[in-house]
Enzyme design. Structure first.
Site, PDB file in Angstrom:
ATOM      1  N   ASP A  35     -78.325 -50.289  -9.086  1.00 42.77           N
ATOM      2  CA  ASP A  35     -78.208 -50.800 -10.448  1.00 42.77           C
ATOM      3  C   ASP A  35     -76.812 -50.669 -11.033  1.00 42.77           C
ATOM      4  O   ASP A  35     -76.515 -51.263 -12.062  1.00 42.77           O
ATOM      5  CB  ASP A  35     -79.189 -50.060 -11.371  1.00 42.77           C
ATOM      6  CG  ASP A  35     -80.614 -50.303 -10.933  1.00 42.77           C
ATOM      7  OD1 ASP A  35     -80.995 -51.474 -10.822  1.00 42.77           O
ATOM      8  OD2 ASP A  35     -81.342 -49.336 -10.696  1.00 42.77           O
ATOM      9  N   HIS A  40     -80.474 -40.887  -7.294  1.00 42.86           N
ATOM     10  CA  HIS A  40     -81.649 -41.528  -6.704  1.00 42.86           C
ATOM     11  C   HIS A  40     -82.537 -40.454  -6.114  1.00 42.86           C
ATOM     12  O   HIS A  40     -82.031 -39.462  -5.581  1.00 42.86           O
ATOM     13  CB  HIS A  40     -81.214 -42.522  -5.611  1.00 42.86           C
ATOM     14  CG  HIS A  40     -82.250 -43.532  -5.293  1.00 42.86           C
ATOM     15  ND1 HIS A  40     -83.271 -43.278  -4.427  1.00 42.86           N
ATOM     16  CD2 HIS A  40     -82.439 -44.791  -5.769  1.00 42.86           C
ATOM     17  CE1 HIS A  40     -84.053 -44.344  -4.361  1.00 42.86           C
ATOM     18  NE2 HIS A  40     -83.577 -45.276  -5.175  1.00 42.86           N
TER      19      HIS A  40
HETATM   20  C1  LIG Z   1     -83.021 -41.924 -10.337  1.00 45.16           C
HETATM   21  C2  LIG Z   1     -83.420 -40.581 -10.960  1.00 45.16           C
HETATM   22  C3  LIG Z   1     -84.584 -40.807 -11.933  1.00 45.16           C
HETATM   23  C4  LIG Z   1     -83.868 -39.637  -9.826  1.00 45.16           C
HETATM   24  O1  LIG Z   1     -84.417 -38.493 -10.414  1.00 45.16           O
HETATM   25  P1  LIG Z   1     -84.861 -37.202  -9.579  1.00 45.16           P
HETATM   26  O2  LIG Z   1     -85.010 -37.517  -8.138  1.00 45.16           O
HETATM   27  O3  LIG Z   1     -86.026 -36.622 -10.275  1.00 45.16           O
HETATM   28  O4  LIG Z   1     -83.582 -36.274  -9.659  1.00 45.16           O
HETATM   29  P2  LIG Z   1     -83.367 -35.097 -10.669  1.00 45.16           P
HETATM   30  O5  LIG Z   1     -83.629 -35.557 -12.064  1.00 45.16           O
HETATM   31  O6  LIG Z   1     -84.143 -33.908 -10.184  1.00 45.16           O
HETATM   32  O7  LIG Z   1     -81.818 -34.833 -10.499  1.00 45.16           O
HETATM   33  C5  LIG Z   1     -81.236 -33.715  -9.792  1.00 45.16           C
HETATM   34  C6  LIG Z   1     -80.082 -33.177 -10.607  1.00 45.16           C
HETATM   35  O8  LIG Z   1     -79.107 -34.199 -10.848  1.00 45.16           O
HETATM   36  C7  LIG Z   1     -78.981 -34.480 -12.236  1.00 45.16           C
HETATM   37  N1  LIG Z   1     -78.940 -35.945 -12.383  1.00 45.16           N
HETATM   38  C8  LIG Z   1     -79.690 -36.846 -11.705  1.00 45.16           C
HETATM   39  N2  LIG Z   1     -79.331 -38.092 -12.057  1.00 45.16           N
HETATM   40  C9  LIG Z   1     -78.354 -37.956 -12.979  1.00 45.16           C
HETATM   41  C10 LIG Z   1     -77.612 -38.894 -13.701  1.00 45.16           C
HETATM   42  N3  LIG Z   1     -77.783 -40.198 -13.532  1.00 45.16           N
HETATM   43  N4  LIG Z   1     -76.702 -38.438 -14.570  1.00 45.16           N
HETATM   44  C11 LIG Z   1     -76.505 -37.121 -14.728  1.00 45.16           C
HETATM   45  N5  LIG Z   1     -77.192 -36.169 -14.053  1.00 45.16           N
HETATM   46  C12 LIG Z   1     -78.107 -36.595 -13.190  1.00 45.16           C
HETATM   47  C13 LIG Z   1     -80.225 -33.882 -12.881  1.00 45.16           C
HETATM   48  O9  LIG Z   1     -79.972 -33.549 -14.226  1.00 45.16           O
HETATM   49  C14 LIG Z   1     -80.469 -32.707 -11.995  1.00 45.16           C
HETATM   50  O10 LIG Z   1     -79.547 -31.697 -12.351  1.00 45.16           O
HETATM   51  P3  LIG Z   1     -80.002 -30.140 -12.319  1.00 45.16           P
HETATM   52  O11 LIG Z   1     -80.460 -29.876 -10.917  1.00 45.16           O
HETATM   53  O12 LIG Z   1     -78.790 -29.369 -12.722  1.00 45.16           O
HETATM   54  O13 LIG Z   1     -81.134 -30.031 -13.307  1.00 45.16           O
HETATM   55  C15 LIG Z   1     -82.212 -39.939 -11.683  1.00 45.16           C
HETATM   56  O14 LIG Z   1     -81.147 -39.744 -10.770  1.00 45.16           O
HETATM   57  C16 LIG Z   1     -81.763 -40.768 -12.873  1.00 45.16           C
HETATM   58  O15 LIG Z   1     -82.299 -40.607 -13.969  1.00 45.16           O
HETATM   59  N6  LIG Z   1     -80.733 -41.676 -12.688  1.00 45.16           N
HETATM   60  C17 LIG Z   1     -80.299 -42.558 -13.750  1.00 45.16           C
HETATM   61  C18 LIG Z   1     -81.267 -43.737 -13.884  1.00 45.16           C
HETATM   62  C19 LIG Z   1     -81.098 -44.742 -12.759  1.00 45.16           C
HETATM   63  O16 LIG Z   1     -80.002 -45.152 -12.420  1.00 45.16           O
HETATM   64  N7  LIG Z   1     -82.247 -45.160 -12.192  1.00 45.16           N
HETATM   65  C20 LIG Z   1     -82.269 -46.199 -11.169  1.00 45.16           C
HETATM   66  C21 LIG Z   1     -82.748 -45.683  -9.874  1.00 45.16           C
HETATM   67  S1  LIG Z   1     -82.597 -46.970  -8.645  1.00 45.16           S
END
Ligand SMILES: CC(C)(COP(=O)(O)OP(=O)(O)OC[C@H]1O[C@@H](n2cnc3c(N)ncnc32)[C@H](O)[C@@H]1OP(=O)(O)O)[C@@H](O)C(=O)NCCC(=O)NCCS
Length: 475
Positions: free
Chosen positions: A392, A336
């Site tokens: 979720d 998140h």
């Molecule tokens: C929610 C979300 C979009 C947040 O994204 P964000 O704040 O931009 O976080 P980041 O993408 O920068 O993630 C930080 C790190 O964790 C990793 N990461 C984040 N969510 C991940 C996941 N669900 N699975 C695997 N790795 C994940 C990223 O690859 C990143 O790794 P790195 O630093 O080695 O590159 C992201 O966690 C995600 O895609 N989650 C899955 C979708 C989901 O459940 N969404 C509902 C949100 S309520």
């Protein structure tokens, strides 16, 4: 911020030393935030050879791709402490609301700022439920979609479509201060649209469901709760005295309450961005709905189930997690932008799931979900990145157990979130100083000025992404 000075005005300021010019600036800190516009006065002559598009002499820009640390407004609605796993609506902890309140009471709280008294709630509930009925033409509208249309496509379009019925609610027709005046007449028009949008959200969602099942539409019943009415509109097939299962009705109500708001998420921001042009609320809500549709936001609960189906059984969890760590897969329902620990809603959803499973029987994917959860929570990759379950992760299992189709899950997120969108929209319309159109800046890194070249004299620019793709045609 005034003229550059070397002495801070007070302790509540930031002293910025511009190494390019040697000037020192004091930037006020208010509520632990600094105004981005203050940086605009930090100007410097363009360095030799520097691109004019940098606009260095016009002041510094604040760069924040993806809004990682930009506060776009002052809000009194929802507070999240992502490190501590805290979520409060108008100061009330989400756990207390989930236990004692209902979705509609919480809607009142989010929109108007305080918990209603009995008479206040009665008026609000009556108005919302009364406005559940849609114009008969809405049926025709829903039927115009293909049999396999995604229900979010129907719902998003339906919100925009709905606005076409209410010319009196449209600032483009009635004057741009329709919602920003804040007087009794303006508030009455605003509240009516709020009742309509919350009331009709369930009706339109149920219609999006039934049209694909080939079922007749059902007029919203009287005498049922908000979620009871929704379930009735979805499931009633002509049975006499049909009432939805009260445990499922309550479970859905809790899920609705948990999804009602989450401060500046992508869809709420979209509603505010769209609403900042003073467009009518129906168009703004349709825009929010479109934003929520994406798999990184409201589509994640659907993605979780698809992921669990693809994993298949608990034994396959380790291999799946290895693929996630190699970045071949994403662990949907984890991670998140704000929470760096478990999403507090996820605990309540997990508990609610057990209540639902008592009625529906356990979902066959539950074992896999539990194995995945347990393995991820003790895996160094996820611990290091502070990735924990979000709302979720478990909610999809409940929806599946209750028999909702997979692609309907984002609808079950959008319907309650209408409340949060409206709370934010109303707050912005009534904010001190009026509404300022949201117009972010950019850092232009494209071509500098160049002259038009006649077509016969051009040298082709080719390569992947450098032009339109060649596509294959089917029949
Ligand atoms: C929610 C979300 C979009 C947040 O994204 P964000 O704040 O931009 O976080 P980041 O993408 O920068 O993630 C930080 C790190 O964790 C990793 N990461 C984040 N969510 C991940 C996941 N669900 N699975 C695997 N790795 C994940 C990223 O690859 C990143 O790794 P790195 O630093 O080695 O590159 C992201 O966690 C995600 O895609 N989650 C899955 C979708 C989901 O459940 N969404 C509902 C949100 S309520």
């Amino acid at each position: 911020m005034g003229q550059p000075t070397a002495t801070p005005d007070s302790v509540n300021s930031l002293t910025v030393h511009d190494n390019r010019t040697g000037k020192v600036y004091n930037i006020p800190i208010v509520d632990n935030s600094i105004p981005a516009t203050a940086f605009k006065t930090i100007q410097a002559p363009r360095a030799p050879g520097e691109r004019e598009e940098n606009e260095t002499e016009k002041g510094l820009r604040v760069s924040d791709k993806g809004f990682l640390n930009t506060a776009v407004l002052r809000s009194e609605i929802t507070f999240i402490d992502g490190d501590a796993g805290i979520l409060r609506y108008r100061g009330y902890p989400i756990e207390q609301l989930a236990l004692h309140s209902s979705h509609l009471e919480t809607a009142y709280l989010l929109i108007y700022g305080s918990l209603p008294t009995k008479p206040q709630f009665k008026i609000f509930e009556t108005e919302v439920l009364h406005h559940g009925v849609t114009h008969a033409d809405a049926e025709q509208f829903c039927r115009s979609f293909r049999y396999d249309a995604h229900p979010m496509a129907i719902l998003t379009s339906a919100f925009a479509y709905l606005g076409s019925y209410y010319g009196e609610a449209n600032p483009s027709l009635q004057g741009q201060s329709l919602y920003t005046r804040g007087n009794a007449a303006s508030l009455e028009i605003m509240d009516k649209q709020i009742y309509r949008l919350i009331g009709k959200a369930t009706t339109l969602a149920a219609m999006a469901y039934r049209v694909r099942q080939g079922r007749e539409f059902v007029t919203p019943p009287t005498g049922l709760s908000y979620t009871g009415s929704f379930l009735y509109q979805m499931d009633h097939l002509g049975e006499e005295n049909y009432t939805p299962n009260p445990i499922l009705e309550k479970a859905l109500d809790v899920l609705f309450l948990l999804h009602a708001d989450h401060e500046m998420n992508a869809s709420s921001t979209t509603v505010l961005q769209t609403g900042s042009s003073l467009v009518d609320p129906y168009s703004a809500i349709a825009a929010g709905c479109a934003s929520l549709y994406g798999p990184l936001h409201g589509g994640a609960n659907e993605a979780v189930i698809r992921m669990l189906i693809s994993i298949g059984k608990p034994e396959n969890v380790p291999a799946f997690l290895e693929a996630v760590k190699k970045r071949e897969k994403v662990l949907s329902g984890f991670g998140h932008r704000v929470y760096k620990t478990s999403d507090p809603r996820s605990f309540i959803v997990r508990k609610t799931a057990d209540e639902v499973f008592k009625i529906t029987g356990k979902d066959e994917l539950l074992e896999t979900a539990m194995a995945l959860h347990a393995a991820a929570m003790k895996d160094e990759y996820f611990i290091k990145r502070k990735l924990a379950p979000n709302v979720d992760f478990w909610s999809g299992l409940i929806y599946r157990a209750m028999g909702f189709p997979l692609d309907f899950f984002p609808v079950l997120f959008a319907v309650p979130r209408v409340v949060g969108w409206l709370a934010h929209w109303r707050q912005m319309m009534l904010q001190e100083g009026g509404v300022k159109i949201w117009r972010p800046r950019q850092i232009y890194v494209g071509a500098s000025k160049r002259d038009y070249v006649p077509i016969d004299e051009r040298v082709a620019v080719e390569g992947l992404r450098k032009g339109p793709s060649a596509i294959s045609h089917s029949g």
